[in-house]
Scaffold this motif. Structure first.
Motif, PDB file in Angstrom:
ATOM      1  N   ALA A  73       0.863  -1.148   0.097  1.00  0.00           N
ATOM      2  CA  ALA A  73      -0.182   0.112  -0.156  1.00  0.00           C
ATOM      3  C   ALA A  73       0.942   1.326  -0.044  1.00  0.00           C
ATOM      4  O   ALA A  73       0.472   2.132  -0.612  1.00  0.00           O
ATOM      5  N   LEU A  74       1.802   1.158   0.862  1.00  0.00           N
ATOM      6  CA  LEU A  74       2.712   2.588   0.890  1.00  0.00           C
ATOM      7  C   LEU A  74       4.217   2.123   0.985  1.00  0.00           C
ATOM      8  O   LEU A  74       4.803   1.987   1.856  1.00  0.00           O
ATOM      9  N   PRO A  75       4.882   1.652  -0.044  1.00  0.00           N
ATOM     10  CA  PRO A  75       6.276   1.187  -0.400  1.00  0.00           C
ATOM     11  C   PRO A  75       7.229   2.119   0.221  1.00  0.00           C
ATOM     12  O   PRO A  75       8.109   1.793   0.724  1.00  0.00           O
ATOM     13  N   ASP A  76       6.878   3.464  -0.144  1.00  0.00           N
ATOM     14  CA  ASP A  76       7.990   4.675   0.406  1.00  0.00           C
ATOM     15  C   ASP A  76       7.688   4.513   1.847  1.00  0.00           C
ATOM     16  O   ASP A  76       8.949   4.878   2.610  1.00  0.00           O
ATOM     17  N   VAL A  77       6.695   4.551   2.594  1.00  0.00           N
ATOM     18  CA  VAL A  77       6.698   4.544   3.892  1.00  0.00           C
ATOM     19  C   VAL A  77       7.176   3.258   4.668  1.00  0.00           C
ATOM     20  O   VAL A  77       8.080   3.291   5.423  1.00  0.00           O
ATOM     21  N   ALA A  78       6.989   2.213   3.856  1.00  0.00           N
ATOM     22  CA  ALA A  78       7.557   0.994   4.438  1.00  0.00           C
ATOM     23  C   ALA A  78       9.098   1.175   4.389  1.00  0.00           C
ATOM     24  O   ALA A  78       9.952   0.634   5.431  1.00  0.00           O
ATOM     25  N   GLU A  79       9.501   1.605   3.310  1.00  0.00           N
ATOM     26  CA  GLU A  79      11.164   1.466   3.145  1.00  0.00           C
ATOM     27  C   GLU A  79      11.703   2.464   4.287  1.00  0.00           C
ATOM     28  O   GLU A  79      12.941   2.196   4.530  1.00  0.00           O
ATOM     29  N   ARG A  80      11.197   3.743   4.296  1.00  0.00           N
ATOM     30  CA  ARG A  80      11.564   4.707   5.317  1.00  0.00           C
ATOM     31  C   ARG A  80      11.929   4.146   6.522  1.00  0.00           C
ATOM     32  O   ARG A  80      12.593   4.602   7.407  1.00  0.00           O
ATOM     33  N   PHE A  81      11.020   2.993   7.234  1.00  0.00           N
ATOM     34  CA  PHE A  81      10.803   2.619   8.389  1.00  0.00           C
ATOM     35  C   PHE A  81      11.521   1.198   8.481  1.00  0.00           C
ATOM     36  O   PHE A  81      11.029   0.638   9.554  1.00  0.00           O
ATOM     37  N   THR A  82      12.174   0.756   7.380  1.00  0.00           N
ATOM     38  CA  THR A  82      12.661  -0.536   7.561  1.00  0.00           C
ATOM     39  C   THR A  82      13.952  -0.652   7.874  1.00  0.00           C
ATOM     40  O   THR A  82      14.700   0.260   7.445  1.00  0.00           O
ATOM     41  N   GLN A  83      14.424  -1.475   8.910  1.00  0.00           N
ATOM     42  CA  GLN A  83      15.559  -1.524   9.421  1.00  0.00           C
ATOM     43  C   GLN A  83      16.380  -2.833   8.976  1.00  0.00           C
ATOM     44  O   GLN A  83      15.749  -4.024   9.207  1.00  0.00           O
ATOM     45  N   ILE A  84      17.645  -2.773   8.525  1.00  0.00           N
ATOM     46  CA  ILE A  84      18.106  -3.972   8.324  1.00  0.00           C
ATOM     47  C   ILE A  84      19.234  -4.358   9.437  1.00  0.00           C
ATOM     48  O   ILE A  84      20.003  -3.390   9.856  1.00  0.00           O
TER      49      ILE A  84
END
Length: 89
Positions: free
Chosen positions: A69-80
């Motif tokens: 739904a919100l790939p840009d938001v998910a990417e910003r809050f994803t920690q590796i």
């Protein structure tokens, strides 16, 4: 530690892991027997023991749906993170 000692430790580890698996399966079978005796009851007193088996609600983030739904938001809050996985084959 030499190869022979290491091989011996690995053999001992595998034996202990097998014992743990066996004990865990036995404990789960006992839990299932107790749960069957409880039926729909959430609490049971058995001598000195008080057993509870209650429903617990939890909420979790659906990461796959968020990424869709919100790939840009998910990417910003994803920690590796990096971890090491121990495996004996």
């Amino acid at each position: 530690m030499g190869t022979h000692e290491l091989e011996s430790k690995i053999r001992e580890l595998r034996q202990l892991q097998a014992l743990i698996e066996e004990a865990t399966a036995e404990a789960e079978a006992i839990k299932d027997t107790i749960k069957a005796a409880m039926g729909d009851a959430e609490e049971l007193q058995a001598g000195e023991y008080k057993i509870t088996w209650k429903a617990v609600k939890s909420s979790r983030l659906d990461a796959a749906a968020l990424k869709k739904a919100l790939p840009d938001v998910a990417e910003r809050f994803t920690q590796i993170t990096t971890t090491r996985r121990f495996c004996v084959a």
